[in-house]
Design a protein around this motif. Structure first.
Motif, short mmCIF file in Angstrom:
data_model
loop_
_atom_site.label_atom_id
_atom_site.label_comp_id
_atom_site.label_asym_id
_atom_site.label_seq_id
_atom_site.Cartn_x
_atom_site.Cartn_y
_atom_site.Cartn_z
N ALA A 165 0.84 -1.03 -0.11
CA ALA A 165 -0.06 0.01 -0.06
C ALA A 165 0.77 1.24 0.07
O ALA A 165 0.81 2.22 -0.72
CB ALA A 165 -0.87 -0.09 1.25
N ALA A 166 2.10 1.26 0.70
CA ALA A 166 2.51 2.62 0.90
C ALA A 166 3.26 2.89 -0.16
O ALA A 166 3.36 3.88 -0.81
CB ALA A 166 3.67 2.35 2.06
N VAL A 167 3.81 1.82 -1.09
CA VAL A 167 4.17 2.21 -2.56
C VAL A 167 3.27 2.49 -3.49
O VAL A 167 3.86 3.39 -4.34
CB VAL A 167 4.96 0.84 -3.09
CG1 VAL A 167 6.10 0.35 -1.96
CG2 VAL A 167 4.06 -0.44 -3.11
N ILE A 168 2.05 2.62 -3.42
CA ILE A 168 0.98 2.70 -4.31
C ILE A 168 1.08 4.12 -4.23
O ILE A 168 0.82 4.83 -5.11
CB ILE A 168 -0.35 2.15 -3.95
CG1 ILE A 168 -0.21 0.64 -3.99
CG2 ILE A 168 -1.18 2.78 -4.88
CD1 ILE A 168 0.15 0.06 -5.27
N GLY A 169 0.89 4.80 -2.85
CA GLY A 169 1.09 6.10 -2.69
C GLY A 169 2.40 6.79 -3.36
O GLY A 169 2.30 7.95 -3.95
N GLY B 44 -0.83 3.74 3.47
CA GLY B 44 -1.06 2.73 4.68
C GLY B 44 -2.38 2.68 5.47
O GLY B 44 -2.93 2.06 5.73
N ALA B 45 -2.72 4.12 5.50
CA ALA B 45 -3.98 4.40 6.31
C ALA B 45 -5.17 3.74 5.36
O ALA B 45 -6.04 3.00 5.98
CB ALA B 45 -4.24 5.89 6.38
N PHE B 46 -5.33 3.83 4.38
CA PHE B 46 -6.23 3.18 3.35
C PHE B 46 -6.25 1.59 3.49
O PHE B 46 -7.34 1.06 3.89
CB PHE B 46 -6.17 3.63 1.73
CG PHE B 46 -6.33 5.10 1.63
CD1 PHE B 46 -7.05 5.78 2.31
CD2 PHE B 46 -5.80 5.44 0.21
CE1 PHE B 46 -7.48 7.25 2.00
CE2 PHE B 46 -5.96 6.78 0.05
CZ PHE B 46 -6.99 7.53 0.80
N GLN B 47 -5.04 1.12 3.49
CA GLN B 47 -4.90 -0.51 3.72
C GLN B 47 -5.34 -0.68 5.00
O GLN B 47 -6.22 -1.78 5.02
CB GLN B 47 -3.50 -0.73 3.45
CG GLN B 47 -2.92 -2.11 3.39
CD GLN B 47 -3.77 -3.16 2.40
OE1 GLN B 47 -4.84 -3.03 1.98
NE2 GLN B 47 -2.72 -3.47 1.42
N ARG C 296 -7.03 5.86 12.77
CA ARG C 296 -7.35 7.17 12.68
C ARG C 296 -6.04 7.90 12.81
O ARG C 296 -5.62 8.92 12.17
CB ARG C 296 -8.32 7.58 13.70
CG ARG C 296 -9.82 7.13 13.25
CD ARG C 296 -10.72 7.81 14.31
NE ARG C 296 -12.09 7.10 14.26
CZ ARG C 296 -12.72 7.28 13.44
NH1 ARG C 296 -12.89 7.98 12.19
NH2 ARG C 296 -14.16 6.78 13.66
N SER C 297 -5.03 7.52 13.75
CA SER C 297 -3.76 8.34 14.05
C SER C 297 -3.09 8.49 12.69
O SER C 297 -2.29 9.20 12.45
CB SER C 297 -3.01 7.72 15.29
OG SER C 297 -2.67 6.45 14.90
N LYS C 298 -2.92 7.14 12.13
CA LYS C 298 -2.50 7.26 10.73
C LYS C 298 -2.74 8.18 9.79
O LYS C 298 -2.26 8.91 8.97
CB LYS C 298 -2.62 5.81 10.20
CG LYS C 298 -1.75 5.45 8.98
CD LYS C 298 -0.31 5.20 9.52
CE LYS C 298 0.79 4.44 8.52
NZ LYS C 298 2.08 4.08 9.20
N TYR C 299 -4.29 8.49 9.62
CA TYR C 299 -4.90 9.46 8.88
C TYR C 299 -4.41 10.88 9.04
O TYR C 299 -3.90 11.69 8.39
CB TYR C 299 -6.40 9.29 8.93
CG TYR C 299 -6.96 8.46 7.96
CD1 TYR C 299 -7.35 8.63 6.69
CD2 TYR C 299 -7.27 7.19 8.42
CE1 TYR C 299 -7.89 7.73 5.84
CE2 TYR C 299 -7.95 6.06 7.62
CZ TYR C 299 -8.10 6.32 6.21
OH TYR C 299 -8.59 5.49 5.44
N ARG C 300 -4.36 11.27 10.59
CA ARG C 300 -3.92 12.28 11.07
C ARG C 300 -2.67 12.57 10.63
O ARG C 300 -1.95 13.85 10.26
CB ARG C 300 -4.00 12.48 12.57
CG ARG C 300 -5.47 12.59 13.12
CD ARG C 300 -5.51 12.78 14.49
NE ARG C 300 -4.96 11.95 15.35
CZ ARG C 300 -5.74 10.92 15.87
NH1 ARG C 300 -6.89 10.85 15.63
NH2 ARG C 300 -5.25 9.93 16.74
#
Length: 323
Positions: A155-159, A184-187, A246-250
């Motif tokens: 996931a992170a590599v997709i970003g 990562g947050a999306f995943q 949620r902390s990952k989104y922030r």
């Protein structure tokens, strides 16, 4: 709306805007269909990008979804070894295409062209394929560090792949940590939403040591799947996982302002809608065992419609700047 049959005229306008050569258009079309069929939120958000950007996003997401389908093939006649061989063969073709700068493959042709056009780091695809291979044999992750290693490639590599397509108002390196964090947050959101479906495949994508704090293990999750409801320890464990996500989104959110203005509405829309999946999980009492929770169609359209004003403003500003 049938996500598998989009108006050909719209797709043609995108390919025209991106300057895609005729021999590559069938591959881009296939990727577009894959993205539309598998990622309703992502596809809707992509509609907020400039037409010239969309084919590249379809190529990247379409490829990722296609590999994921190979790994998750439910055909009982195909063994793990069969799927492993399919992934290995695909990886060989991908590496060859990236080295040559072109491919004759009906899907890889679009991906390789996108990588060349946008100067995307090829090692990101090496990391992606490594995580896809993990899905063939790894069934659970004992620690957060182990899960993060998987998420980096899945996931992170997709970003990070998308960042050159979106563009930035700063050196790309400054935006990369935020792009990786948002992927990562999306995943992690997908992992929480899909707990029940993943259990059916024998997988748990939540760190076992963190679940154990609440007295939860894989057997307890399976019991909840069979019962069709979470018990109290599982609800507490999932609440903890939602809070961590949620902390990952922030952590990722400040990166949206670092993107090119015309790309921000797309990413903000995906950010909002994926974050609201967590809201649906909480509102359901963490019932991720009976059905796949999702943001409603009308709500997705509402958020996208609200972003249209920002899209128009960004495009007008871009035109004035380029005059």
């Amino acid at each position: 709306m049938d996500t598998g049959t989009w108006p050909r005229a719209a797709a043609r306008r995108e390919l025209d805007a991106a300057g895609v050569q005729p021999h590559l258009r069938p591959a881009y079309q296939r990727c577009r269909v894959l993205n539309a069929a598998h990622g309703r939120t992502y596809f809707l958000a992509t509609r907020l990008l400039a037409p010239a950007q969309r084919p590249a996003v379809h190529a990247l997401y379409g490829f990722a979804r296609w590999v994921d389908d190979i790994v998750d093939d439910t055909d009982e006649s195909r063994t793990v070894r069969d799927r492993q061989q399919a992934v290995d063969q695909l990886d060989d073709k991908l590496r060859a295409g990236l080295r040559a700068g072109n491919s004759e493959h009906p899907i890889l042709a679009a991906l390789v062209d996108t990588v060349a056009r946008h100067h995307i780091d090829p090692t990101l695809f090496t990391d992606f394929m490594a995580s896809m291979r993990m899905d063939l044999t790894v069934r659970s992750y004992p620690t957060r560090a182990a899960l993060d290693a998987y998420i980096h490639g899945s996931a992170a590599v997709i970003g990070l792949q998308l960042l050159p397509v979106f563009g930035t108002v700063c050196p790309a390196g400054e935006a990369e940590p935020y792009a990786a964090a948002l992927g990562g947050a999306f995943q992690l959101t997908n992992f929480l939403r899909d707990v029940g479906e993943d259990l059916d495949r024998g997988r748990v994508y939540l760190p076992l040591e963190e679940l154990a704090v609440f007295g939860v293990d894989q057997e307890r999750l399976v019991w909840c799947r069979e019962a069709g409801r979470p018990d109290l320890p599982v609800r507490r464990a999932l609440a903890d996982q939602v809070a961590r996500t949620r902390s990952k989104y922030r952590a990722a959110e400040p990166g949206i302002a670092l993107l090119a203005p015309w790309s921000r509405p797309c990413v903000r829309t995906a950010f909002t809608l994926y974050g609201e999946i967590l809201d649906r999980i909480v509102e359901s009492g963490y019932d991720v065992f009976r059905r796949r929770l999702a943001v409603s169609g009308p709500r997705r359209l509402e958020v996208a419609a609200g972003a249209l004003g920002a899209v128009v403003a960004a495009r007008l500003l871009s035109r004035r700047t380029n005059v």
